[in-house]
Design an enzyme around this catalytic site. Structure first.
Site, short mmCIF file in Angstrom:
data_model
loop_
_atom_site.label_atom_id
_atom_site.label_comp_id
_atom_site.label_asym_id
_atom_site.label_seq_id
_atom_site.Cartn_x
_atom_site.Cartn_y
_atom_site.Cartn_z
N GLU A 174 93.79 4.40 4.33
CA GLU A 174 92.80 4.51 5.41
C GLU A 174 92.47 5.96 5.80
O GLU A 174 92.56 6.32 6.98
CB GLU A 174 93.30 3.72 6.62
CG GLU A 174 93.60 2.26 6.27
CD GLU A 174 94.18 1.45 7.44
OE1 GLU A 174 94.60 2.06 8.43
OE2 GLU A 174 94.18 0.21 7.35
N GLU A 290 94.22 -6.76 1.23
CA GLU A 290 94.81 -7.27 2.49
C GLU A 290 93.95 -8.38 3.08
O GLU A 290 93.70 -8.42 4.29
CB GLU A 290 94.97 -6.12 3.50
CG GLU A 290 95.79 -4.96 2.96
CD GLU A 290 96.11 -3.88 3.98
OE1 GLU A 290 95.89 -4.09 5.20
OE2 GLU A 290 96.59 -2.81 3.56
C1 XIL Z 1 100.28 -4.04 9.58
C2 XIL Z 1 101.42 -5.04 9.51
O1 XIL Z 1 100.92 -6.26 9.04
C3 XIL Z 1 102.06 -5.22 10.86
O2 XIL Z 1 103.22 -6.02 10.75
C4 XIL Z 1 102.43 -3.85 11.45
O3 XIL Z 1 102.92 -4.03 12.75
C5 XIL Z 1 101.23 -2.93 11.46
O4 XIL Z 1 100.70 -2.83 10.15
N1 XIL Z 1 96.17 -2.01 7.29
C6 XIL Z 1 97.26 -1.74 6.53
C7 XIL Z 1 98.54 -2.44 6.77
O5 XIL Z 1 97.15 -0.98 5.56
O6 XIL Z 1 99.66 -1.65 6.49
C8 XIL Z 1 98.64 -2.97 8.17
O7 XIL Z 1 99.81 -3.77 8.27
C9 XIL Z 1 97.38 -3.74 8.52
C10 XIL Z 1 96.17 -2.88 8.44
#
Ligand code: XIL
Length: 382
Positions: A174, A290
């Site tokens: 990101e 994701e």
């Molecule tokens: C999220 C996890 O799912 C949560 O458990 C944690 O508290 C915060 O991070 N983008 C990403 C992931 O790249 O690493 C994130 O994961 C969600 C958004």
């Protein structure tokens, strides 16, 4: 007499019926058992089996704490061919003190994946969130030179630890703002590792360090909100094009897809398609990393719209051989991150709270089975 005969006939008829029912049940049980044995190797019945026929990895984020739940681990192993630690490889959890690396939780996930012939996708090396206090709350301000040394050794250590066991890394997570500029972070410009104001050079440096630590690992930049054509995805594309041209070790782009049920509008899907195609045309892999589709409730209408969204996203990935993995952010609503960050929303994943298959699961399986065998194996030139 008539009165005596009638009930006896009825009893006989009932006995015949129940005898038949018993025989039928027995026959179907025996046939069922034979069927089950015959169907065991049938790859069309799990996401991972069905996806494999199209050379597609079916991935999910997973958490080490949940592995002790029998239904969690059995579903994970049966349905998925790729595992990505949801939190365990992030900077804070894995490097909690300047000279301490804590690999236990991430190692448990990697061992689970290996035991079940799953690939491991590493997540992540450079991100502005989930950082340890020793990075974010240092008494003396960091100098870029010191931070540069910290990040170089972090990447060398973590990638080195998993060399040969993690096939792909989200090296930088990101990094862009929605308007396409670089996000202001401790690694980029606050104070940064020495390349503040120099565009994507911080990303390039991180890729080079990761490549040096494991030359065979596939290296990704992963981004949120860059799925369709917009200013952020344009910036990702411009970076990718420049890196490919100059031989920076970038293998692909990860697109996150934390979306809602309104995502799969025709124009949006068209825009997504074009974005995936322009990245693929650079010779890069594209992975959907994701995916989750959040809902305001789980009524039947919403579950069916959600299923359609999953199917449409999977379809776009399947149509493009460069799309090598389709990964959801978890698989059961029981452990989804959505309710914690978006109150009143949830029900975002293909299995419900009790590990029952939702319409989204069935839609994906059907889509995979209807596409079987039509895709060639793709790997980026790097
Ligand atoms: C999220 C996890 O799912 C949560 O458990 C944690 O508290 C915060 O991070 N983008 C990403 C992931 O790249 O690493 C994130 O994961 C969600 C958004």
């Amino acid at each position: 007499m008539g009165f005596a005969v009638q009930p006896a006939r009825r009893i006989n008829a009932r006995m015949r019926l129940s005898l038949c029912a018993l025989v039928c049940v027995l026959i179907s049980l025996i046939a069922g058992a034979a069927d089950a044995a015959a169907q065991k190797p049938d790859a069309t019945e799990t996401l991972r089996g069905a996806a494999q026929k199209s050379n597609l990895l079916m991935g999910t984020a997973a958490g080490a704490d949940s592995l002790s739940e029998p239904l969690y681990s059995s579903t994970l192993a049966a349905q998925y061919s790729q595992l990505e630690p949801e939190n365990e490889m992030k900077f804070g959890p894995i490097h909690p003190e300047p000279t301490t690396y804590d690999y236990a939780a991430a190692d448990a996930l990697v061992a689970f994946a290996q035991a079940h012939a799953m690939r491991v996708r590493g997540h992540n090396l450079v991100w502005q969130e989930q950082l340890p206090g020793w990075i974010t709350h240092r008494l003396l301000p960091w100098t870029p030179a010191d931070l540069n040394r910290v990040l170089a050794s972090h990447i060398a250590n973590v990638v080195g630890h998993y060399k040969g066991r993690v096939y792909a890394w989200d090296v930088v997570n990101e990094p862009f703002n929605d308007d396409g500029t670089m996000r202001s972070t401790v690694w980029y410009n606050s104070p940064g590792i020495g390349f503040a104001g120099q565009g994507t050079r911080t990303i390039e440096q991180a890729l080079r360090w990761a490549h040096a630590a494991d030359p065979t690992a596939r290296l990704f930049v992963n981004e949120i909100g860059a799925e369709v054509l917009n200013r952020k995805s344009n910036a990702v594309y411009a970076m990718a094009k420049d890196f490919v041209k100059r031989g920076v070790p970038l293998s692909g782009i990860g697109l996150e897809f934390h979306v809602g049920p309104g995502f799969d509008q025709l124009d949006n899907l068209d825009s997504l398609n074009r974005n995936v195609r322009r990245l693929a045309a650079l010779g890069l892999e594209v992975q959907f990393t994701e995916v989750d589709v959040r809902l305001p409730n789980n009524n039947a209408a919403n579950l069916s719209v959600q299923a359609q969204n999953y199917k449409d996203l999977l379809n776009i990935c399947l149509q493009q051989p460069a799309c090598t993995a389709f990964q959801t952010w978890g698989f059961t609503d029981k452990h989804s991150w959505i309710p914690a960050i978006d109150h009143g929303h949830g029900w975002a994943l293909p299995f419900d709270q009790n590990y029952r298959k939702k319409p989204a699961y069935l839609a994906m399986l059907k889509k995979l089975n209807s596409h079987s065998g039509t895709r060639v194996r793709f790997q980026s030139s790097r």
